[in-house]
Design a protein around this motif. Structure first.
Motif, PDB file in Angstrom:
ATOM      1  N   LEU A   1       1.129  -0.858   0.157  1.00 53.90           N
ATOM      2  CA  LEU A   1       0.196  -0.659  -0.052  1.00 53.90           C
ATOM      3  C   LEU A   1       0.984   1.497  -0.039  1.00 53.90           C
ATOM      4  N   TRP A   2       1.784   1.067   0.372  1.00 57.70           N
ATOM      5  CA  TRP A   2       3.084   2.107   0.704  1.00 57.70           C
ATOM      6  C   TRP A   2       3.391   3.095  -1.321  1.00 57.70           C
ATOM      7  N   THR A   3       3.634   1.943  -1.898  1.00 56.68           N
ATOM      8  CA  THR A   3       4.053   1.800  -3.382  1.00 56.68           C
ATOM      9  C   THR A   3       2.184   2.545  -4.152  1.00 56.68           C
ATOM     10  N   LEU A   4       1.476   2.533  -3.798  1.00 56.46           N
ATOM     11  CA  LEU A   4       0.344   2.334  -4.769  1.00 56.46           C
ATOM     12  C   LEU A   4      -0.073   3.530  -4.407  1.00 56.46           C
ATOM     13  N   PRO A   5      -0.498   4.302  -5.732  1.00 54.21           N
ATOM     14  CA  PRO A   5      -1.008   6.024  -5.469  1.00 54.21           C
ATOM     15  C   PRO A   5      -1.992   6.109  -3.931  1.00 54.21           C
ATOM     16  N   ASN A   6      -2.206   7.393  -3.927  1.00 51.38           N
ATOM     17  CA  ASN A   6      -3.964   7.601  -2.375  1.00 51.38           C
ATOM     18  C   ASN A   6      -3.749   5.885  -1.503  1.00 51.38           C
ATOM     19  N   ASN A   7      -2.883   5.739  -1.286  1.00 52.42           N
ATOM     20  CA  ASN A   7      -2.644   4.252  -0.326  1.00 52.42           C
ATOM     21  C   ASN A   7      -2.358   3.499  -0.718  1.00 52.42           C
ATOM     22  N   GLY A   8      -3.257   3.003  -1.715  1.00 50.44           N
ATOM     23  CA  GLY A   8      -4.121   1.935  -2.255  1.00 50.44           C
ATOM     24  C   GLY A   8      -5.478   1.775  -2.199  1.00 50.44           C
ATOM     25  N   VAL A   9      -5.837   3.017  -2.081  1.00 51.27           N
ATOM     26  CA  VAL A   9      -7.204   2.702  -2.011  1.00 51.27           C
ATOM     27  C   VAL A   9      -7.436   2.534  -3.957  1.00 51.27           C
ATOM     28  N   GLY A  10      -8.346   1.447  -3.980  1.00 52.29           N
ATOM     29  CA  GLY A  10      -9.169   0.833  -5.059  1.00 52.29           C
ATOM     30  C   GLY A  10      -8.488   0.250  -5.560  1.00 52.29           C
ATOM     31  N   ALA A  11      -7.379  -0.087  -5.068  1.00 55.47           N
ATOM     32  CA  ALA A  11      -6.610  -1.621  -5.335  1.00 55.47           C
ATOM     33  C   ALA A  11      -7.158  -2.767  -5.294  1.00 55.47           C
ATOM     34  N   ARG A  12      -6.683  -3.867  -6.121  1.00 56.55           N
ATOM     35  CA  ARG A  12      -7.054  -5.322  -5.790  1.00 56.55           C
ATOM     36  C   ARG A  12      -6.174  -6.013  -4.982  1.00 56.55           C
ATOM     37  N   VAL A  13      -5.747  -6.603  -4.249  1.00 49.66           N
ATOM     38  CA  VAL A  13      -4.702  -7.287  -3.936  1.00 49.66           C
ATOM     39  C   VAL A  13      -4.976  -8.462  -3.220  1.00 49.66           C
ATOM     40  N   THR A  14      -4.067 -10.113  -3.451  1.00 47.87           N
ATOM     41  CA  THR A  14      -4.725 -11.184  -2.837  1.00 47.87           C
ATOM     42  C   THR A  14      -3.603 -11.466  -1.704  1.00 47.87           C
ATOM     43  N   ARG A  15      -4.034 -12.155  -1.234  1.00 41.91           N
ATOM     44  CA  ARG A  15      -2.754 -13.506  -0.433  1.00 41.91           C
ATOM     45  C   ARG A  15      -2.368 -14.362  -1.086  1.00 41.91           C
ATOM     46  N   SER A  16      -1.075 -14.483  -1.248  1.00 47.93           N
ATOM     47  CA  SER A  16      -0.592 -16.235  -1.721  1.00 47.93           C
ATOM     48  C   SER A  16      -1.580 -17.278  -1.548  1.00 47.93           C
ATOM     49  N   ILE A  17      -1.467 -17.495  -0.536  1.00 48.48           N
ATOM     50  CA  ILE A  17      -2.511 -18.940  -0.254  1.00 48.48           C
ATOM     51  C   ILE A  17      -3.308 -18.974  -0.494  1.00 48.48           C
ATOM     52  N   TRP A  18      -4.104 -17.399  -1.957  1.00 50.79           N
ATOM     53  CA  TRP A  18      -5.708 -18.104  -2.184  1.00 50.79           C
ATOM     54  C   TRP A  18      -5.326 -18.155  -3.224  1.00 50.79           C
ATOM     55  N   LYS A  19      -5.611 -19.923  -3.358  1.00 55.01           N
ATOM     56  CA  LYS A  19      -5.053 -20.597  -4.767  1.00 55.01           C
ATOM     57  C   LYS A  19      -6.304 -20.364  -6.164  1.00 55.01           C
ATOM     58  N   ARG A  20      -7.928 -20.233  -4.996  1.00 54.43           N
ATOM     59  CA  ARG A  20      -8.915 -20.117  -6.014  1.00 54.43           C
ATOM     60  C   ARG A  20      -8.724 -18.644  -7.440  1.00 54.43           C
ATOM     61  N   PRO A  21      -8.997 -18.601  -8.726  1.00 52.45           N
ATOM     62  CA  PRO A  21      -8.704 -17.665  -9.265  1.00 52.45           C
ATOM     63  C   PRO A  21     -10.732 -16.795  -8.889  1.00 52.45           C
ATOM     64  N   GLN A  22     -10.165 -15.047  -9.319  1.00 52.03           N
ATOM     65  CA  GLN A  22     -11.545 -14.049  -8.260  1.00 52.03           C
ATOM     66  C   GLN A  22     -11.517 -14.264  -7.295  1.00 52.03           C
ATOM     67  N   CYS A  23     -10.595 -14.434  -6.159  1.00 47.87           N
ATOM     68  CA  CYS A  23     -10.072 -13.890  -4.764  1.00 47.87           C
ATOM     69  C   CYS A  23      -9.571 -13.380  -4.387  1.00 47.87           C
ATOM     70  N   TYR A  24     -10.311 -12.043  -4.492  1.00 47.87           N
ATOM     71  CA  TYR A  24      -9.132 -10.856  -4.008  1.00 47.87           C
ATOM     72  C   TYR A  24      -9.867 -10.059  -2.868  1.00 47.87           C
ATOM     73  N   VAL A  25      -9.011  -8.491  -2.428  1.00 44.45           N
ATOM     74  CA  VAL A  25      -9.911  -7.732  -1.585  1.00 44.45           C
ATOM     75  C   VAL A  25      -9.458  -5.886  -2.287  1.00 44.45           C
ATOM     76  N   THR A  26     -10.518  -5.858  -2.653  1.00 44.88           N
ATOM     77  CA  THR A  26     -10.912  -4.068  -2.910  1.00 44.88           C
ATOM     78  C   THR A  26     -10.601  -3.518  -1.991  1.00 44.88           C
TER      79      THR A  26
END
Length: 121
Positions: free
Chosen positions: A40-65
């Protein structure tokens, strides 16, 4: 191998080990993933609006906005911390009716920016 070469060089200069070898090994460690706040530090606007996911979430289309983030100034040991909230999406459907909730496990080094092409979806 760079690590083996660094260890050999360090051992020969330090006389067979010791603190110099330990220091060389520590500086050559490379993180495979970042915690959420490193991203989040590297993204504009502190990452608001970005989609992030964890490496252990193996299923497609699993993320946090990310919907909001409160990042603290960098503390000792260069650690980035804070709090983040977002809307979870699981298998393409908003979880919890699309409600915003605090992102859990944010300090674990398992996070990366969601990229559908990387996940093969």
């Amino acid at each position: 191998d760079d690590v083996a070469a660094a260890r050999a060089t360090t051992e020969s200069s330090a006389g067979g080990g010791g603190k110099a070898e330990e220091l060389a090994v520590k500086t050559l460690r490379v993180r495979k993933h970042d915690n959420l706040f490193d991203i989040l530090w590297t993204l504009p606007n502190n990452g608001v609006g970005a989609r992030v996911t964890r490496s252990i979430w193996k299923r497609p289309q699993c993320y946090v906005t990310i919907t909001r983030a409160e990042l603290r100034p960098v503390g000792r040991n260069n650690l980035k911390r804070g709090k983040a909230w977002g809307v979870y999406t699981w298998r393409g459907e908003p979880a919890d009716g699309g409600r915003e909730r605090m992102v859990r496990s944010s300090c674990k080094r398992q996070w990366f920016v969601y990229d559908e092409s990387r996940l093969g979806t």
